[in-house]
Design an enzyme around this catalytic site. Structure first.
Site, PDB file in Angstrom:
ATOM      1  N   SER A 119       0.791  -1.232   0.000  1.00  0.00           N
ATOM      2  CA  SER A 119       0.000   0.000   0.000  1.00  0.00           C
ATOM      3  C   SER A 119       0.821   1.278   0.000  1.00  0.00           C
ATOM      4  O   SER A 119       0.246   2.368  -0.114  1.00  0.00           O
ATOM      5  CB  SER A 119      -0.961   0.010   1.194  1.00  0.00           C
ATOM      6  OG  SER A 119      -2.101  -0.775   0.917  1.00  0.00           O
ATOM      7  N   LYS A 168       0.212   3.717  -2.786  1.00  0.00           N
ATOM      8  CA  LYS A 168      -0.854   4.723  -2.737  1.00  0.00           C
ATOM      9  C   LYS A 168      -0.276   6.135  -2.729  1.00  0.00           C
ATOM     10  O   LYS A 168      -0.977   7.095  -3.062  1.00  0.00           O
ATOM     11  CB  LYS A 168      -1.746   4.502  -1.520  1.00  0.00           C
ATOM     12  CG  LYS A 168      -2.645   3.263  -1.616  1.00  0.00           C
ATOM     13  CD  LYS A 168      -3.543   3.153  -0.402  1.00  0.00           C
ATOM     14  CE  LYS A 168      -4.609   2.063  -0.551  1.00  0.00           C
ATOM     15  NZ  LYS A 168      -4.102   0.718  -0.273  1.00  0.00           N
ATOM     16  N   SER A 216      -5.510   3.430   4.564  1.00  0.00           N
ATOM     17  CA  SER A 216      -5.202   2.525   3.460  1.00  0.00           C
ATOM     18  C   SER A 216      -6.430   1.867   2.853  1.00  0.00           C
ATOM     19  O   SER A 216      -6.413   0.693   2.493  1.00  0.00           O
ATOM     20  CB  SER A 216      -4.224   1.444   3.937  1.00  0.00           C
ATOM     21  OG  SER A 216      -3.435   0.972   2.882  1.00  0.00           O
TER      22      SER A 216
END
Length: 435
Positions: free
Chosen positions: A142, A145, A197
């Site tokens: 993640s 991101k 997240s």
């Protein structure tokens, strides 16, 4: 509380007491977050810990082999080949090394660092202070991101309201708790994306950028513009997919670029944020409206490390623990990144804290290379953007591209200024003729 744990993307989490109350749903929250091995107590082991050795450059071209089927291409598709390796290491020759790289005369790095690759750099000057396998290729989970944010923050109107869909709610992995029919501003989606997240938030954002494939293409174009040449996104959220790759160096470069955006810096430094609920599903008997709820930041160091500026956590089975964060001390700002870390012998945030302490103590001028320029020199326009749904008709297609509200305001101001001048000149000429 409606909780769901997924092995696909479970960020490392340890919240403050207030945040734990939030996560526990004691305030009536219906948030859906991922809690798993990263948040569990370390298990005892009889095997002595050793930091993974990367001196032989085992991940120079591709990440370590996957342990599951997440990178198997869809039927009819083929996996992309390895990214090209630049002839000269980005950032300087020393950063072409695969083991630990330190400034001349620097003390040994802290013990108990399980991250296979890491880097510490100056957020302002871009100087790299210390690293291990800086250009080795690993999976980002993640932390990718932050690359999605680099694309989406400038492209989407933060005040635009979008309607949550069942596809958003069904997103694999960690979810903040978007519900079908819920109405969310992009500002709220960005908080859900970066604070906790939310893969459902990533899906809702990507839908406005033309869908997953178009969003991934824009992310990869942005990576090239930032000279993040070890990075290839396969999904907007960081779930593993064919060809997914980044490096400790690239992750630091992307984070440094993002930190130039005050909105990004503010979001990742937010400890708690109110997130909207969503209406009852008429297809579900006796379903009731779902109230809004507070969400808490996943980054433990935001609570525990003095001067932490915020960051991004990540975890998948293949990527293991990944982490990026910034911190400030005495006017000095640093970024630290960790890839393929483990919770033993100490957790990744504690490893990051030790590396930050180490780098803050290095003498002025110590460095082993440099991050690229944090500014994007070209417009990232090679992939068309799709418009968010209309507020009046959220499901209707809208062929107009999304806009950047600040750009529109600038155009409006300039246009108004030109109009005033034009009218003034027109009036002046008429006055001259009338005399």
């Amino acid at each position: 509380m409606n909780t769901r744990t997924s092995r696909s993307d479970r960020p490392f989490q340890l919240r403050s007491l207030a945040a734990a109350v939030v996560a526990a749903g004691l305030l009536g929250a219906t948030t859906v977050t991922g809690l798993g091995v990263a948040g569990a107590a370390p298990v005892t082991t009889s095997t002595p810990f050793t930091t993974p050795n990367t001196d032989s450059c085992p991940n120079k071209t591709v990440p370590p082999p996957p342990i599951d089927t997440s990178e198997v291409p869809q039927p009819g598709e083929t996996a992309p080949g390895p990214l090209p390796i630049p002839e000269n290491p980005i950032g300087g020759d020393k950063l072409g090394s695969c083991g630990v790289v330190l400034p001349q005369g620097a003390p040994p790095v802290p013990a108990d660092i399980s991250a296979t690759a890491w880097i510490v750099a100056d957020l302002d000057t871009g100087k790299v202070l210390a690293a291990k396998d800086p250009h080795g290729r690993y999976r980002p989970a993640s932390t990718i991101k932050t690359l999605l944010a680099a694309v989406a923050l400038p492209a989407l109107d933060p005040h635009q309201v979008v309607t949550g869909t069942q596809d958003d709610a069904n997103a694999d992995g960690t979810r903040v708790g978007i519900g079908p029919g819920g109405r969310y501003t992009n500002e709220q989606l960005f908080h859900a994306l970066l604070m906790c997240s939310g893969n459902d938030a990533a899906h809702a954002i990507a839908a406005q950028l033309g869908g997953d494939a178009a969003t991934v293409a824009k992310m990869n174009a942005m990576a090239k513009q930032l000279q993040a040449m070890d990075t290839r996104a396969a999904t907007p959220s960081g779930l593993d997919g064919p060809g997914m790759s980044t490096s400790a160096f690239d992750l630091a470069a992307i984070f440094r670029h993002d930190m130039q955006n005050p909105t990004f810096a503010d979001i990742i430094h937010t400890e708690q944020y109110d997130f909207p609920g969503f209406p009852a599903d008429p297809k579900i008997p006796d379903d009731k409206d779902h109230p809004g709820f507070p969400i808490a930041n996943d980054n433990r160091l935001l609570y525990d490390y003095p001067g932490d500026l915020g960051g991004k956590t990540g975890f998948t089975d293949d990527a293991r623990q990944t982490f990026v964060t910034g911190a400030e001390r005495n006017g000095h700002r640093l970024v630290v990144t960790l890839l393929k870390a483990d919770v033993l012998p100490i957790r990744p945030p504690e490893q990051a804290a030790r590396l930050l302490d180490y780098a803050f103590a290095l003498p002025a001028g110590a460095n082993i290379g440099s991050l690229p320029d944090a500014n994007v020199k070209e417009d990232n326009t090679n992939v068309a953007l799709a418009s968010p749904p209309s507020q009046d008709n959220p499901t209707a297609a809208n062929p107009s591209p999304p806009h950047n509200s600040s750009n529109l305001r600038t155009v409006g101001i300039i246009g108004g200024f030109v109009l005033v001048i034009g009218l003034g000149l027109f009036g002046w000429s008429r006055m001259g003729r009338s005399r």
